[in-house]
Write an enzyme that holds these catalytic residues in place. Structure first.
Site, PDB file in Angstrom:
ATOM      1  CB  CYS A 332      -0.989  -0.029   1.160  1.00 29.64           C
ATOM      2  SG  CYS A 332      -2.369   1.122   0.954  1.00 29.64           S
ATOM      3  CG  HIS A 438      -3.675  -3.351   3.585  1.00 31.40           C
ATOM      4  ND1 HIS A 438      -2.515  -2.947   4.200  1.00 31.40           N
ATOM      5  CD2 HIS A 438      -4.215  -2.237   3.035  1.00 31.40           C
ATOM      6  CE1 HIS A 438      -2.368  -1.645   4.042  1.00 31.40           C
ATOM      7  NE2 HIS A 438      -3.381  -1.183   3.337  1.00 31.40           N
TER       8      HIS A 438
END
Length: 495
Positions: A332, A438
Site C-alpha cells: 500500500c 493488505h
C-alpha cells in the site's frame, strides 16, 4: 433489546478485548449480539461488507459475534495524519481532514451519524455491546462527547468500567475515574472488571472488598493475564514489539520499519506466529539489522513517512540490503514509496506537494480524494511462468499508480463481476515486490509461496483465520470462567 457499554480507565485497559470476549460468549448462547464503537481513533482499519471502512477492532468483534463487519458498527473513525489532524470517516466514507479543534466542534454533527447507526443496530439485534474510547474521565474532552459517557447518557445504557491491574494503581484508576464523573454518570456504572491479573487472587481480595465498600459498586470479575493471547491490534505497536537491533538465529529474518504513521500493521500478524520466522518491528531511527526481507508497511501520510525514512538514511541501507541479495516488499503506502514519485496535488494526506520516491520500480502515484475500499481475491505470481497461487485481502488507499513497472504485476485480482485486473509489480531481477493488497500473508498458500520466494525451503504456513477463531473462543472461555454468571444471565434473555 439490551445495551451494555464497556468503558476503560485508560487506553488499552482491555475494552476491545472484553467486548470481543463478551460477543463470542453471548453468540455461543444463541443471543443475536453486535458490537458498536461510536468513535474510534486508529490507523488499523478493515473493509466492510457494505464497502466502507471501520476500525480493525470492530471487525474482529463482528467476527466474534459471527457477523460480517458493517459500517454501522463504527460510524466515526479518525485516522491521524499528523499530531494535530486526522482524516474523518463517517459511516465508512472519508469526508476529509480536520484539525483537532475543528473536529471538536464537528462532533455535534457526528453524533447524528452515531445515533443513526446505533438505532439501526438496535432494531436488528437482541444485544448491542458498546465500546468506549480512551477514558470517560478526560475532562478536556467532556464537551460534545460522543465516545463515552456522552453516548451512554444519550441512549441511557448501563456501563461497566474495566481497568488494567498489570499497569499498577488499579484502585486509584477506578476510584479516580468515578470521582471525575458527574452524579448521573456515576449512577450508570453498574460494576467493575479488573483485567490482566496474575498471582494469587486471595492477595487481591482485601482490595476488592474495600473497592466495593467504598464505591458501593460490585466487582463483576477479575480476568487473568492471558499469555500469548493473539488478537488483531486496534492501533499502535507496543514498545514490547519493538525488537532489539541484534537479530536472533531464528529462521528467516524480516524487518518492518515502524513509520510515524504506520497503518494496518496487522498485515504481519501471520508472520509473527510462524516458528521459522523472526519478524522485527524496528525503529526508523535505528540501523537496519541484518535480514533477508524488508517490508515497507502501509502509511496514513506516505510523503511525510517517506521523508522520515530518507532523513534517517534508509535509502542507503535499502540499497545495501538489495546489493547483498535481500528481498524488499512494499504494501500500500509502502508500494507508493517504491515508485519514482508521489504526487498529492490536493493535499489529501497533508499539505499539497510531491515527494521523490525510492525509485526501485518505474511508476508514479497520484493521490486522489476518492478512496479505494474493496475486499479482493485473486492469484499471486512470483516468477514468470510460475504457477499462480491463491491470494486474498483488502484494499484501502487513495492513490492511483501508473507506469511501465506495472506491466509486470505481482497479483492478478478479480472484481465483483469476475473480470481480471493487475495489481502491483515485481522488479526485473525479482528482488522487489509491490502491492496495494493488505492481508497479503494471511492466506496460507500465499504465505508459503512468499516465504519460498525469500529462500525458505519447506516453508511452514499458519492458518491465521483458524488461529483467530481459536483465540476468540479462548477469550470467551475466560469470560465464562471469571465473570459473574448471574450478572451475565440478564443479557441472555431475549424478547
Amino acid at each position: 433489546m439490551s445495551v451494555l457499554m464497556v468503558q476503560g480507565t485508560t487506553s488499552d485497559a482491555g475494552k476491545s478485548t472484553l467486548v470481543a470476549g463478551l460477543g463470542r460468549y453471548f453468540a455461543r448462547r444463541g443471543v443475536r449480539v453486535a458490537p458498536f464503537k461510536p468513535q474510534n481513533m486508529a490507523l488499523n482499519s478493515a473493509v466492510t461488507a457494505d464497502g466502507g471502512e471501520i476500525g480493525r477492532a470492530q471487525a474482529l468483534q463482528a467476527l466474534a459475534c459471527g457477523l460480517a463487519p458493517h459500517t454501522d458498527m463504527n460510524p466515526v473513525l479518525l485516522k491521524p495524519a499528523s499530531d494535530t489532524g486526522a482524516q474523518v470517516i463517517i459511516q465508512g466514507r472519508a469526508i476529509g481532514n480536520m484539525q483537532a479543534l475543528d473536529y471538536h466542534h464537528y462532533k455535534v454533527t457526528a453524533q447524528n451519524a452515531v445515533l443513526d447507526s446505533f438505532t439501526r443496530l438496535q432494531g436488528q439485534y437482541d444485544l448491542v455491546l458498546v465500546e468506549g474510547a480512551g477514558s470517560p474521565a478526560e475532562i478536556n474532552l467532556r464537551e460534545n462527547d460522543i465516545a463515552n459517557m456522552g453516548f451512554a447518557e444519550a441512549v441511557d445504557c448501563p456501563v461497566i468500567l474495566i481497568a488494567d491491574i498489570d499497569r499498577g494503581g488499579v484502585f486509584a484508576h477506578l476510584v479516580g475515574t468515578l470521582e471525575l464523573l458527574s452524579a448521573s454518570e456515576r449512577a450508570r456504572v453498574v460494576g467493575f472488571v479488573i483485567n490482566r491479573f496474575r498471582g494469587d487472587l486471595k492477595l487481591l481480595q482485601s482490595g476488592l472488598d474495600w473497592l466495593e465498600d467504598y464505591t458501593g459498586k460490585p466487582v463483576l470479575g477479575v480476568l487473568p493475564y492471558l499469555h500469548d493471547l493473539y488478537l488483531d491490534a486496534e492501533d499502535a505497536i507496543s514498545s514490547q514489539q519493538l525488537a532489539p537491533v541484534n537479530a536472533s538465529d531464528r529462521g528467516l529474518k524480516i524487518v518492518v520499519p515502524v513509520l510515524p504513521r504506520i497503518s494496518n500493521h496487522t498485515d504481519f500478524d501471520a508472520l509473527r506466529l510462524l516458528p521459522n520466522v523472526d519478524l522485527q518491528f524496528v525503529s526508523v531511527r535505528a540501523p537496519v539489522p541484518p535480514c533477508d526481507l524488508i517490508i515497507l508497511p502501509g502509511s496514513k501520510n506516505v510523503r511525510a513517512d517517506l521523508a522520515f525514512l530518507k532523513e534517517h538514511h534508509w535509502p542507503a541501507q535499502l540499497e545495501r540490503h538489495l546489493r547483498y541479495g535481500g528481498k524488499l516488499i512494499g504494501i500500500c503506502g509502502g508500494m507508493q514509496m517504491l515508485g519514482r514519485v508521489l504526487h498529492d496535488p490536493e493535499g489529501i494526506e497533508d499539505t499539497a506537494g510531491s515527494e521523490a520516491g525510492l525509485g526501485y520500480l518505474d511508476f508514479s502515484t497520484t493521490l486522489q480524494p476518492v478512496k479505494a475500499l474493496e475486499n479482493v481475491a485473486g492469484t499471486l505470481r512470483l516468477t514468470e511462468g510460475g504457477s499462480p497461487v491463491a491470494v486474498s485481502g483488502y484494499e484501502i488507499h487513495c492513490g492511483t499508480s501508473e507506469g511501465p513497472a506495472l506491466e509486470n504485476p505481482a497479483l492478478c485480482l478479480r472484481d465483483g463481476n469476475g473480470a481480471a485486473r493487475p495489481d502491483g509489480a515485481i522488479s526485473g531481477d525479482g528482488q522487489v515486490l509491490a502491492t496495494y493488497v493488505h492481508g497479503l500473508f494471511d492466506d496460507p498458500s500465499a504465505q508459503s509461496a512468499l516465504l519460498q520466494w525469500c529462500g525458505v525451503v519447506d516453508a511452514t504456513a499458519v492458518d491465521l483465520d483458524a488461529h483467530r477463531q481459536q483465540q476468540l473462543d479462548r477469550l470467551a472461555d475466560t469470560v465464562e470462567a471469571y465473570l459473574d454468571k448471574s450478572w451475565l444471565a440478564q443479557f441472555e434473555a431475549t424478547p
